[in-house]
Design a protein around this motif. Structure first.
Motif, PDB file in Angstrom:
ATOM      1  N   ASP A 188     -10.415  -7.405  52.575  1.00 23.70           N
ATOM      2  CA  ASP A 188      -9.456  -8.594  52.671  1.00 23.70           C
ATOM      3  C   ASP A 188     -10.154  -9.942  53.276  1.00 23.70           C
ATOM      4  OD1 ASP A 188      -7.112 -10.112  53.233  1.00 23.70           O
ATOM      5  OD2 ASP A 188      -6.518  -8.901  54.973  1.00 23.70           O
ATOM      6  N   ASP A 189     -10.316 -10.827  52.649  1.00 24.15           N
ATOM      7  CA  ASP A 189     -10.333 -11.016  50.977  1.00 24.15           C
ATOM      8  C   ASP A 189     -11.659 -11.355  50.419  1.00 24.15           C
ATOM      9  OD1 ASP A 189      -8.556 -10.991  48.800  1.00 24.15           O
ATOM     10  OD2 ASP A 189      -7.915 -12.821  49.044  1.00 24.15           O
ATOM     11  N   GLU A 233      -5.269 -18.156  55.818  1.00 23.31           N
ATOM     12  CA  GLU A 233      -4.227 -17.138  55.296  1.00 23.31           C
ATOM     13  C   GLU A 233      -3.515 -16.338  56.258  1.00 23.31           C
ATOM     14  OE1 GLU A 233      -2.117 -13.674  53.426  1.00 23.31           O
ATOM     15  OE2 GLU A 233      -3.953 -13.704  54.595  1.00 23.31           O
ATOM     16  N   GLU A 234      -4.571 -15.981  57.233  1.00 21.04           N
ATOM     17  CA  GLU A 234      -4.342 -14.783  58.143  1.00 21.04           C
ATOM     18  C   GLU A 234      -3.574 -15.430  59.316  1.00 21.04           C
ATOM     19  OE1 GLU A 234      -4.613 -12.064  57.646  1.00 21.04           O
ATOM     20  OE2 GLU A 234      -6.310 -11.633  56.144  1.00 21.04           O
ATOM     21  N   GLU A 238      -4.126 -11.464  46.097  1.00 21.71           N
ATOM     22  CA  GLU A 238      -4.134 -10.176  46.788  1.00 21.71           C
ATOM     23  C   GLU A 238      -2.778  -9.741  46.729  1.00 21.71           C
ATOM     24  OE1 GLU A 238      -5.385 -10.576  50.724  1.00 21.71           O
ATOM     25  OE2 GLU A 238      -3.887 -12.243  51.074  1.00 21.71           O
ATOM     26  N   HIS A 295      -8.288 -15.920  49.579  1.00 22.31           N
ATOM     27  CA  HIS A 295      -8.387 -16.625  51.020  1.00 22.31           C
ATOM     28  C   HIS A 295      -9.903 -16.359  51.653  1.00 22.31           C
ATOM     29  CE1 HIS A 295      -7.379 -13.335  53.658  1.00 22.31           C
ATOM     30  NE2 HIS A 295      -6.477 -13.061  52.945  1.00 22.31           N
TER      31      HIS A 295
END
Ligand code: ZN
Length: 459
Positions: free
Chosen positions: A111-112, A149-150, A176, A79
């Motif tokens: 990340d990431d 994604e987060e 991940e 991501h």
């Protein structure tokens, strides 16, 4: 060969720095400019790219190196968005891509964007070293960079699943979610995430007589809730091992640095029930290990009361319950109700997670990752891993894709803990290790095993 890899390494660092310099803090994300950068880099090497725009300034990048189609595609997923920073707590600019003391610093270094960089390099190297030299891939290699994604994935994986499910055709995916941990003495273990817990919300509600606070009443809902929560504090779900966790503990029992825990891991997977129980008891004292041994229950919110002088009719608490694969949340709730055993207290599932199947830990993809890691670091221990956190791999697994979580950068726990924290950084040597691991793993699963001596060339 060394010269070639050093050119690849400078290229890798330059891309990671560039990716960190795009501020993709989510919300709002603003991943589009970063996506355009990725597209440009991939296209410059002759790789076909599709840039999708799910919402204003959001994006997804799908790039594909064509294979013969004999086998179904393999996908590299990462991501583009990152979590927010508290700038004053950083020793450098979190969006500067600073290289200092052998580390690349920046939000997303772990990340990431680190993995995004490793995936990008793997694509470029496959194109240059394999395809451009006339060799064939048995399957397409698909690069997927997502947004959001987060923050829930409404403009990311969820959108892709509903709007572009056809692009998500693959037999295997690397994402991940795993880790390579450096333990005492420099020994490493690679945990490949093959399964994850499912997250649910359960509301506990206590009811009682409402009234003016001037007249104390028995059965006060707040006090009833308090008693129920105190009972819950003493409750634990039973220890349940599955194939993933059994292998995880068995393999780690050979290398784990703390003797008592190492012995306990061995005992846990022994056939003897008494030893098993003793092992579980010791390992349960370590929260991160306890969390993979059983369904986890964490109280997270309290709701109740309207005014300081009014006895409310109800009060409630929210529990985040995370179930192991194959466990039903309804069964957990039933056990909790039985344990609390109060007719004035009810439990309800307020948000039910959707379970995903477990990826096969003896598939060609798992083997390719494991054997690549052992080529790069012969003493490394490789274990399948059940994560307690949820990842986008669950979406893929529900689509029938065998997804594997690999955070390919060897790190000590202290560095890993900077993820989502201050001064997030990835060791430069680990970045290079991770890039080679991803490249080598994909090459093995797409072409077949080739010796590492065939070094690709950098730019
Ligand atoms: Zn992430």
């Amino acid at each position: 060969m060394a010269a070639d890899w050093s050119a690849v390494e400078s290229e890798t660092i330059a891309h990671l720095q560039a990716l960190i310099r795009f501020d993709t803090t989510n919300p709002p994300g603003n991943e589009l400019p970063l996506a355009e950068y990725l597209a440009k880099v991939l296209e410059a090497d002759g790789i076909a790219v599709r840039l999708l725009v799910p919402a204003q300034n959001r994006a997804a990048v799908v790039a594909r190196i064509k294979g013969t189609g004999n086998k179904r595609p393999v996908m590299l997923l990462a991501h583009m968005d990152v979590v927010a920073v508290e700038r004053d707590k950083w020793s450098c600019d979190p969006f500067g891509g600073v290289v200092r003391d052998g580390y690349v610093y920046g939000r997303g270094a772990i990340d990431d964007k680190g993995m995004l960089t490793a995936n990008l390099m793997a694509m470029l190297l496959l194109k240059r070293a394999v395809v451009d030299s006339g060799e064939e891939l048995e399957r397409d290699v698909v690069f997927l960079a997502t947004s959001d994604e987060e923050s829930g994935g409404a403009h990311g994986m969820k959108w892709l699943v509903t709007e572009h499910g056809d692009l998500l055709d693959a037999e295997f995916a690397i994402n991940e979610g795993g880790r390579i941990r450096i333990i005492e003495g420099g020994q490493r273990y690679l945990a490949i995430q093959t399964a994850e817990k499912t997250s649910h919300m359960v509301t506990v509600t206590a009811r009682g007589p409402a009234g003016h606070a001037a007249i104390p009443l028995t059965g006060n809902a707040i006090l009833t809730l308090g008693r129920a929560l105190a009972r819950l504090g003493e409750y634990r779900e039973p220890v349940t091992l599955n194939e993933t966790t059994t292998r995880f503990f068995r393999e780690l029992s050979r290398v784990w640095p703390v003797e008592e825990e190492r012995m306990a891991m061995g005992a846990l997977v022994s056939p003897d029930a008494e030893q098993k129980a003793r092992g579980a008891e010791i390992l349960s004292r370590i929260p991160v290990l306890d969390a993979v041994l059983r369904n986890g229950i964490s109280a997270t919110k309290l709701v109740g009361g309207v005014a300081g002088n009014v006895i409310p009719a109800e009060a409630s608490a929210v529990l985040n319950v995370r179930t192991l694969p194959g466990q039903r949340i309804e069964d957990v709730v039933e056990r909790l109700e039985h344990w609390i055993a109060d007719p004035n207290v009810t439990l309800a599932i307020s948000a039910k997670g959707e379970e995903a199947p477990v990826s096969d830990s003896s598939s060609p993809m798992f083997e390719a990752i494991a054997s690549s890691a052992k080529t790069l670091d012969p003493p490394i221990t490789v274990v399948p891993y059940l994560s307690t956190g949820v990842t986008d791999s669950a979406h893929l697994r529900r689509l029938g894709i065998q997804a594997y979580g690999v955070l390919p950068f060897p790190m000590e726990q202290s560095d890993e803990e900077r993820m989502h924290g201050h001064d997030e950084r990835v060791p430069v040597s680990s970045l290079h290790f991770g890039t080679r691991l991803i490249y080598e793993s994909v090459r093995r699963v797409a072409v077949g095993a080739i010796a590492l001596s065939a070094a690709p060339s950098g730019r």
